[in-house]
Motif scaffolding. Structure first.
Motif, PDB file in Angstrom:
ATOM      1  N   TYR A   1      -8.661   8.280   1.866  1.00  0.00           N
ATOM      2  CA  TYR A   1      -8.469   7.088   1.050  1.00  0.00           C
ATOM      3  C   TYR A   1      -8.157   5.872   1.922  1.00  0.00           C
ATOM      4  O   TYR A   1      -8.672   4.783   1.691  1.00  0.00           O
TER       5      TYR A   1
ATOM      6  N   TYR B   1      -9.198   3.360 -10.311  1.00  0.00           N
ATOM      7  CA  TYR B   1      -8.144   3.604  -9.328  1.00  0.00           C
ATOM      8  C   TYR B   1      -7.063   4.516  -9.870  1.00  0.00           C
ATOM      9  O   TYR B   1      -6.416   5.230  -9.116  1.00  0.00           O
TER      10      TYR B   1
ATOM     11  N   TRP C   1     -13.227  -4.616  -4.205  1.00  0.00           N
ATOM     12  CA  TRP C   1     -12.362  -5.225  -5.202  1.00  0.00           C
ATOM     13  C   TRP C   1     -12.749  -6.696  -5.400  1.00  0.00           C
ATOM     14  O   TRP C   1     -12.854  -7.446  -4.436  1.00  0.00           O
TER      15      TRP C   1
ATOM     16  N   SER D   1     -10.420   2.576   2.095  1.00  0.00           N
ATOM     17  CA  SER D   1      -9.993   1.227   1.712  1.00  0.00           C
ATOM     18  C   SER D   1     -10.010   0.276   2.885  1.00  0.00           C
ATOM     19  O   SER D   1     -10.034  -0.931   2.697  1.00  0.00           O
TER      20      SER D   1
ATOM     21  N   ALA E   1      -4.838  -0.869   5.611  1.00  0.00           N
ATOM     22  CA  ALA E   1      -5.007   0.352   4.826  1.00  0.00           C
ATOM     23  C   ALA E   1      -4.942   1.600   5.693  1.00  0.00           C
ATOM     24  O   ALA E   1      -4.589   2.676   5.207  1.00  0.00           O
TER      25      ALA E   1
ATOM     26  N   ASN F   1     -14.315  -2.251   0.719  1.00  0.00           N
ATOM     27  CA  ASN F   1     -13.408  -2.921  -0.203  1.00  0.00           C
ATOM     28  C   ASN F   1     -14.231  -3.724  -1.195  1.00  0.00           C
ATOM     29  O   ASN F   1     -14.693  -4.813  -0.898  1.00  0.00           O
TER      30      ASN F   1
ATOM     31  N   ASP G   1       0.829  -1.206   0.000  1.00  0.00           N
ATOM     32  CA  ASP G   1       0.000   0.000   0.000  1.00  0.00           C
ATOM     33  C   ASP G   1       0.863   1.255   0.000  1.00  0.00           C
ATOM     34  O   ASP G   1       0.657   2.177  -0.784  1.00  0.00           O
TER      35      ASP G   1
END
Lengths: 247, 264
Positions: free
Chosen positions: A58, A169, A68, A62, A103, A66, A18
């Motif tokens: 941010y 992103y 993703w 995150s 994160a 999440n 990260d």
């Protein structure tokens, strides 16, 4: 959350990767200012400060939100059906299942960067600094959540894995540069269509005492509320249309 | 036998064609990426004549062509391979009468050809219309660029294969894959041309393989490297292509051995 902490090595690898991602952007800023004194009228410390602010919401986003790989995990593999049988709101469950504590390190680094560059600039620390920081951070998190929830809910409509998320992103980080350097079309896009300017440059301008952007900074909570609603509405609508993964 | 490998290219190409709608959004977003970078560099240049050997016009071209090249060479072989490893399906693929890594490369090439036609070419046309991109006039620059683009694909895919195969030896290579992505974008010169880095860093990057992915082809296309120089930078790419074969072959053999041990 606990399962994540079980694998200590993974935890640190994730923190490092990260931070490395943030470092690339940071390196970009540093390299730019090796070749110029100002970027659209903003000096190095100001741009760095904006970046520090950008990292705070941010990181929070995150950590708690999440999305993703949602399509692969929940729709293709049918986990969504399991979620829907439970009483709690489905989106809330998905957020909780994917909490990502590493994160938050990004947010901490962001605060440190803000403190250092703010001190270099001699920014005053007012009584409203902390409450404003919290409010603007939450608003920015709401904007992120709204945008990504809207995009993820698209996967209820189309069978194909959508490649939009990873590309988004890339774009979000543009909101932290002085938007005035872009041409009108990109400014409008970053302000009103995918409002990433509201997660970086506009709110940070409030602390930097940039009067020309104060109006925009104060608008951040409104934009956050609007986009969060948009995300929730399109999500709920998508869930209603969802028919399960076949079997 | 060779025909079978070509079929892998063809099948992947057709599979990608089935999902082509995704690529319309891809064109839009890549164009936006070029646009934002273009305006950022424009603001940096101000009235300045040249930075790190790039004129303003060359920088515009460099940004456009680098992003479009990425549209071609980018693939998710690393993720595909580590998924195969984690769910165990790699075991079956290992006993089949083909070379697993070669098959993956072929599939990557099928995807690359698809991206070349559906994303890179239309994206480039849009970029040329929107931004002051200067196309090279010399035939050698075009020919050199296309050959180098192919090597960009090879080297970037090789790095992906290495990252993917590492899943055999690391419990969870998710972090490695993410790091690889960031490192490739930054160190290949996509985000910042390598000549703009501070001297010590650009010195380090010149002995790493990443510059062969974006920076060297971009330099040829913008005309910074001409004539005999093209052969030199092509040589650098070939060199890295050959060098990167070594860890792949080694990882592949070690992986097969390890697989048998685990399989019992």
């Amino acid at each position: 959350m606990k399962t994540r902490l079980t694998y200590r090595a993974d935890f640190w690898v994730e923190v490092i990767s990260d931070l490395l991602f943030q470092a690339t952007n940071f390196i970009f800023i540093l390299v730019i200012f090796m070749h110029t004194d100002s970027l659209g009228g903003w000096n190095q410390n100001e741009v760095v400060f904006v970046y520090g602010f950008f990292m705070v919401p941010y990181g929070v986003f995150s950590c708690f939100v999440n999305m993703w790989g949602f399509s692969e995990r929940y729709i293709v593999k049918g986990e969504m059906d399991r979620i829907l049988t439970r009483p709690a709101h489905n989106l809330f469950q998905i957020f909780l299942e994917n909490v990502d504590p590493p994160a938050l390190f990004g947010s901490i680094i962001g605060l440190i960067i803000m403190a250092i560059s703010g001190a270099n600039l001699g920014l005053p620390f007012e009584w409203w600094t902390i409450p404003a920081l919290i409010l603007l951070t939450l608003s920015a998190v709401a904007i992120y959540t709204g945008i990504y929830t809207t995009l993820t809910s698209l996967s209820f409509y189309s069978d194909a894995p959508t490649g939009i998320l990873p590309l988004m992103y890339n774009i979000q980080s543009y909101g932290r540069y002085p938007v005035t350097i872009y041409n009108r079309a990109i400014q409008v896009l970053l302000t009103w269509v995918i409002p990433f300017a509201f997660v970086g440059i506009y709110p940070a301008a409030l602390f930097l005492e940039r009067d020309e952007m104060r109006g925009m900074a104060l608008l951040t909570p409104v934009v956050g509320a609007v986009f969060l609603c948009l995300g929730l509405v399109s999500w709920n609508y998508g869930v209603k249309r969802y028919k399960g993964a076949g079997s | 036998m060779l025909g079978a490998y070509f079929d892998f290219i063809r099948i992947r190409f057709l599979t990608m064609l089935a999902y082509r709608v995704n690529y319309y959004s891809g064109i839009l977003i890549y164009t936006l990426n070029i646009g934002v970078n273009y305006f950022t560099w424009k603001a940096i240049y101000g009235n300045g004549e040249s930075l790190g050997g790039f004129t303003g016009a060359q920088m515009t071209t460099y940004v456009a062509v680098s992003w479009m090249a990425r549209a071609f060479y980018f693939n998710n072989l690393d993720r595909e391979i580590s998924t195969d490893i984690r769910d165990g399906s790699i075991a079956i693929q290992f006993i089949r009468p083909y070379n697993y890594v070669l098959v993956k490369m072929m599939q990557g090439l099928g995807e690359g050809l698809f991206r070349f036609m559906m994303l890179m070419i239309p994206g480039m046309v849009i970029a040329i219309l929107l931004f002051p991109v200067q196309l090279p006039t010399e035939l050698s620059a075009w020919a050199g660029f296309l050959v180098m683009l192919f090597f960009s694909f090879l080297i970037s895919s090789q790095i992906n294969v290495i990252t993917g195969l590492s899943a055999f030896f690391v419990e969870n290579n998710e972090g490695m894959m993410r790091m690889k992505r960031v490192i490739v974008d930054l160190f290949s010169g996509l985000i910042i041309p390598i000549s703009l880095f501070p001297d010590w860093l650009s010195g380090v990057l010149k002995v790493l393989p990443f510059q062969a992915i974006t920076y060297l082809p971009g330099s040829v296309f913008t005309g910074r490297v001409q004539g005999v120089g093209i052969w030199n930078v092509l040589g650098v790419q070939v060199f890295w292509f050959l060098v990167l074969l070594i860890p792949i072959v080694w990882l592949y053999h070690a992986a097969r051995q390890r697989l048998f041990v685990q399989g019992g």
